[in-house]
Design an enzyme around this catalytic site. Structure first.
Site, PDB file in Angstrom:
ATOM      1  N   ASP A 192       5.718   1.958   7.508  1.00  0.00           N
ATOM      2  CA  ASP A 192       4.341   1.570   7.139  1.00  0.00           C
ATOM      3  C   ASP A 192       3.734   2.590   6.197  1.00  0.00           C
ATOM      4  O   ASP A 192       3.162   3.565   6.658  1.00  0.00           O
ATOM      5  CB  ASP A 192       3.508   1.432   8.411  1.00  0.00           C
ATOM      6  CG  ASP A 192       2.104   0.941   8.139  1.00  0.00           C
ATOM      7  OD1 ASP A 192       1.837   0.476   7.018  1.00  0.00           O
ATOM      8  OD2 ASP A 192       1.264   1.011   9.056  1.00  0.00           O
ATOM      9  N   GLU A 245      -5.267   1.577   2.138  1.00  0.00           N
ATOM     10  CA  GLU A 245      -5.147   0.379   2.984  1.00  0.00           C
ATOM     11  C   GLU A 245      -5.469   0.725   4.421  1.00  0.00           C
ATOM     12  O   GLU A 245      -6.178   0.000   5.122  1.00  0.00           O
ATOM     13  CB  GLU A 245      -3.725  -0.193   2.890  1.00  0.00           C
ATOM     14  CG  GLU A 245      -3.569  -1.562   3.548  1.00  0.00           C
ATOM     15  CD  GLU A 245      -3.094  -1.539   4.999  1.00  0.00           C
ATOM     16  OE1 GLU A 245      -2.962  -2.614   5.590  1.00  0.00           O
ATOM     17  OE2 GLU A 245      -2.858  -0.445   5.561  1.00  0.00           O
ATOM     18  N   GLU A 246      -4.944   1.872   4.855  1.00  0.00           N
ATOM     19  CA  GLU A 246      -5.096   2.253   6.259  1.00  0.00           C
ATOM     20  C   GLU A 246      -6.548   2.589   6.606  1.00  0.00           C
ATOM     21  O   GLU A 246      -6.906   2.652   7.769  1.00  0.00           O
ATOM     22  CB  GLU A 246      -4.179   3.438   6.593  1.00  0.00           C
ATOM     23  CG  GLU A 246      -2.687   3.159   6.379  1.00  0.00           C
ATOM     24  CD  GLU A 246      -2.097   2.208   7.402  1.00  0.00           C
ATOM     25  OE1 GLU A 246      -2.842   1.675   8.244  1.00  0.00           O
ATOM     26  OE2 GLU A 246      -0.866   1.994   7.348  1.00  0.00           O
ATOM     27  N   HIS A 261       0.817  -1.215   0.000  1.00  0.00           N
ATOM     28  CA  HIS A 261       0.000   0.000   0.000  1.00  0.00           C
ATOM     29  C   HIS A 261       0.850   1.263   0.000  1.00  0.00           C
ATOM     30  O   HIS A 261       1.928   1.298   0.588  1.00  0.00           O
ATOM     31  CB  HIS A 261      -1.019   0.006   1.144  1.00  0.00           C
ATOM     32  CG  HIS A 261      -0.470   0.180   2.526  1.00  0.00           C
ATOM     33  ND1 HIS A 261      -0.266   1.417   3.088  1.00  0.00           N
ATOM     34  CD2 HIS A 261      -0.132  -0.724   3.478  1.00  0.00           C
ATOM     35  CE1 HIS A 261       0.172   1.252   4.336  1.00  0.00           C
ATOM     36  NE2 HIS A 261       0.273  -0.022   4.596  1.00  0.00           N
TER      37      HIS A 261
HETATM   38 ZN   LIG Z   1       0.582  -0.917   6.431  1.00  0.00          ZN
END
Ligand SMILES: [Zn+2]
Length: 499
Positions: free
Chosen positions: A273, A305-306, A261
């Protein structure tokens, strides 16, 4: 001109001092060598990965939000940057738009007293005023809601199920809005309803408050004080993009699909992340152009994604069954440079967590394990629970796999003995915090993870040997099995930390 003569003439040019850039430019594409695991691995340099991570961080810090969350300039620039790095002679590139409601500003008063509140992603804009009603039992079941909430605002605590389910249930009972309150420290800034609105079960305006604020409102209601609330939620309909690049060469009926992502959370630049996975894939997409492939390689950078795996979810929903069948294996990469990492492989065969992936997932896990064994690195397994973008693929019966360095989970003593770092400490103490920057990456882990991705990509770009051909009956059964397992997983602590 036959190949040898061309090679000789390039060698001659190089030997007499003509710039090697020219020699590269002269080399016709068709004389590239076929990719191998070793050759692709050898193209990876940590300096190149790190330089791209710095660019992502600079993108974040040069924008107002200082992050790369969906709907932000930081995320738009991230998508543009990824797109700009992809060689369109080698790849067919497309941007797939996903339309989402992204909050701008929220206001809330209770009995005319102002309370700090945040918008929630996916909830519509709107205003509401009326009596506040507390919903018992976290509001994940229809039975938690009164027969009619018409003209009322529902107060619901976070937990057990996604807020999208809670808000849909409240809306079905005609609540005019929802106040969501946290079940842990922190505001609900940037919080998402996590599921796409169903036209049959629409959302209503939803604002988030802290646990303390929510509990204070609840205590007043329980002591018999009537509370009148007024709230506004401003939001924009935003189109956010998946980036998809597929090699022009190779068998497009048997695709190796590698993904990660591109978005971050609100709190910071999101460099582990998932700047790390984003960059690993981007560097591989750049380096793969030096080679030929037998099977088409598709890279995807998912948006949102988050906010609940929304980019990948949308992508899979748009695929016909025939298109789903062409994806022989989806490998997803999220958090490749966790400071207190473990080399975690998704448990595709269900041996560790009893959550088995569709046919081919077990073989992918075994290949990752064999790769780490081959270079003498320890590895462990993580639950194949659909917590990142491979989830929608699992549900569609597509073989999947991946590796990860770890998020908020705590490194065990056993893992400490296998990987070093700190026992009893999260894999990434900066997970979803503003400290998730280039300064807090584990570069040793990152290059090893990137090499593992290169190995898998190169291997399946050449041959599907070892991966069983897809059998739709078995896949269907596995995917139903996955649905059952997933519901069991949703009752676990790990899931609760997520919703
Ligand atoms: Zn992630």
């Amino acid at each position: 001109m036959p190949p040898m003569a061309i090679l000789k003439s390039i060698a001659a040019l190089a030997a007499c001092g003509v710039a090697s850039a020219n020699a590269a430019a002269l080399e016709p594409r068709q004389y590239k060598t076929q990719v191998t695991s070793k050759a692709l691995i050898d193209t990876l340099q940590i300096e190149n990965l790190f330089a791209k991570a710095e660019i992502l961080q600079e993108i974040a810090y040069s924008t107002p939000g200082k992050n790369r969350v969906i709907g932000s300039l930081g995320h738009e620039k991230t998508v543009a940057y990824i797109r700009s790095q992809i060689d369109t002679d080698y790849y067919d590139v497309s941007l797939q738009g996903v339309e989402l409601s992204v909050g701008i500003n929220a206001t809330l008063t209770a009995n005319n007293k102002t309370i700090e509140a945040y918008t929630t992603t996916l909830a519509p804009a709107g205003t509401a005023a009326g009596p506040l009603v507390a919903i018992p039992n976290l509001g994940c079941e229809e039975a938690d809601f009164a027969e009619s909430l018409e003209g009322k605002v529902a107060l619901i605590q976070r937990g057990t199920c996604s807020f999208g389910i809670k808000v849909q249930l409240a809306a079905a009972k005609k609540a005019s809005a929802v106040i969501a309150y946290n079940n842990a420290e922190g505001t609900l800034e940037g919080y998402s309803l996590q599921v796409f609105p169903d036209p049959a079960k629409p959302f209503v305006p939803t604002v988030g408050v802290t646990q303390g604020q929510g509990e204070a409102l609840l205590a007043q209601l329980e002591s018999g004080v009537a509370i009148n609330v007024a709230l506004t939620s401003e939001a924009n309909l935003t189109t956010t993009y998946n980036v998809i690049a597929e090699t022009k060469q190779g068998d497009h009926e048997n695709v190796i699909h590698v993904s990660g992502h591109s978005d971050s959370v609100t709190a910071g630049p999101g460099i582990n992340d998932n700047g790390s996975g984003t960059v690993s894939l981007l560097e591989l997409a750049v380096q793969l152009t030096n080679f030929t492939v037998v099977n088409a390689v598709r890279f995807s950078w998912w948006t949102a994604e988050e906010a609940g795996l929304l980019g990948a979810e949308y992508y899979v929903k748009q695929l016909s069954q025939a298109e789903k069948h062409k994806i022989r294996l989806l490998l997803d990469f999220d958090m490749m440079a966790s400071p207190n990492f473990a080399y975690q492989i998704y448990d595709g065969d269900g041996s560790a967590f009893n959550l088995t992936g569709p046919t081919g997932s077990a073989e992918a896990e075994h290949e990752f394990a064999a790769y780490f064994d081959g270079i003498g690195l320890n590895h462990t397994e993580i639950e194949f629970d659909g917590r990142s973008d491979y989830g929608p693929f699992l549900e569609a019966g597509i073989a999947a796999g991946g590796i990860a360095g770890g998020a908020e989970g705590i490194k065990t003593q056993e893992e400490f003995e296998m990987f070093g770092g700190g026992a009893g400490v999260p894999y990434d103490v900066n997970y979803h915090e503003n400290g998730d920057t280039v300064n807090n990456l584990n570069l040793d882990a990152w290059i090893e993870f990137s090499r593992a991705i290169a190995h898998m990509t190169a291997k399946y770009a050449v041959s599907w040997e070892g991966i069983p051909s897809r059998n739709s009956t078995v896949s269907q059964k596995r995917s139903e099995n996955y649905g059952v397992m997933k519901r069991a997983f949703q009752r676990t602590k790990r899931y609760q930390a997520w919703v």
